[in-house]
Design a protein around this motif. Sequence first.
Motif, PDB file in Angstrom:
ATOM      1  N   ILE A 273      50.291  -0.562  56.201  1.00 26.16           N
ATOM      2  CA  ILE A 273      49.376   0.571  56.732  1.00 26.16           C
ATOM      3  C   ILE A 273      50.243   1.922  57.073  1.00 26.16           C
ATOM      4  O   ILE A 273      49.692   2.829  57.653  1.00 26.16           O
ATOM      5  CB  ILE A 273      48.268   0.267  57.908  1.00 26.16           C
TER       6      ILE A 273
ATOM      7  N   TYR B 282      49.751   4.314  60.806  1.00 25.53           N
ATOM      8  CA  TYR B 282      48.636   4.356  61.314  1.00 25.53           C
ATOM      9  C   TYR B 282      48.428   3.231  61.933  1.00 25.53           C
ATOM     10  O   TYR B 282      48.950   2.251  61.846  1.00 25.53           O
ATOM     11  CB  TYR B 282      47.439   4.381  59.881  1.00 25.53           C
TER      12      TYR B 282
ATOM     13  N   GLU C  10      40.671   1.107  59.531  1.00 20.46           N
ATOM     14  CA  GLU C  10      40.679   1.406  58.086  1.00 20.46           C
ATOM     15  C   GLU C  10      39.469   0.701  57.323  1.00 20.46           C
ATOM     16  O   GLU C  10      39.278   0.831  56.121  1.00 20.46           O
ATOM     17  CB  GLU C  10      42.101   0.875  57.331  1.00 20.46           C
TER      18      GLU C  10
END
Length: 157
Positions: A45, A48, A79
């Motif tokens: 990721i 983030y 997410e």
Amino acid sequence: MNRIVAIRAASQITRLPASVSRQFAASALAAKYKKQHYVDPDPQIGDYPNLPQIKSEERPQLGWWDRQNRRNFGEPIHEQDEVLNMRSPSLYRSPGWKQVSRLWAGVVITIGTVYYLIGKTRAERPYMRAYYPNGLKEELGGVPTRTMADAIKEASA
């Protein structure tokens, strides 16, 4: 420096109206709630924030800017928000085995009690059963009842 800011913030909280201090206490509870969960590191990721897999339904009810979705203003969205938000299927918490076994025992005992009471309170038959000492041979015209062995003998003869 941080300690001075914290002391000033604490002194300002005591001067706030009750509704605002209640909201601050609820948001502090929410912050404490967020710290309790372990987050598995995910290298895919990037920068983030890696948020814990907590359904919005499990979060406390009060202390959120958006009370319907239980989120604060500016809070990063997970997410997998479509799986974890309030519109996803609800959590189902199944009862423990002790409770399930008690329920089943209650069902079995209830059904057994009903059968026992029906058996004990059932009325007697209002008629006598017919008794045929020689079977139904004479009543059917004297023809003996055929068995499978008799049919095979006739067919093979």
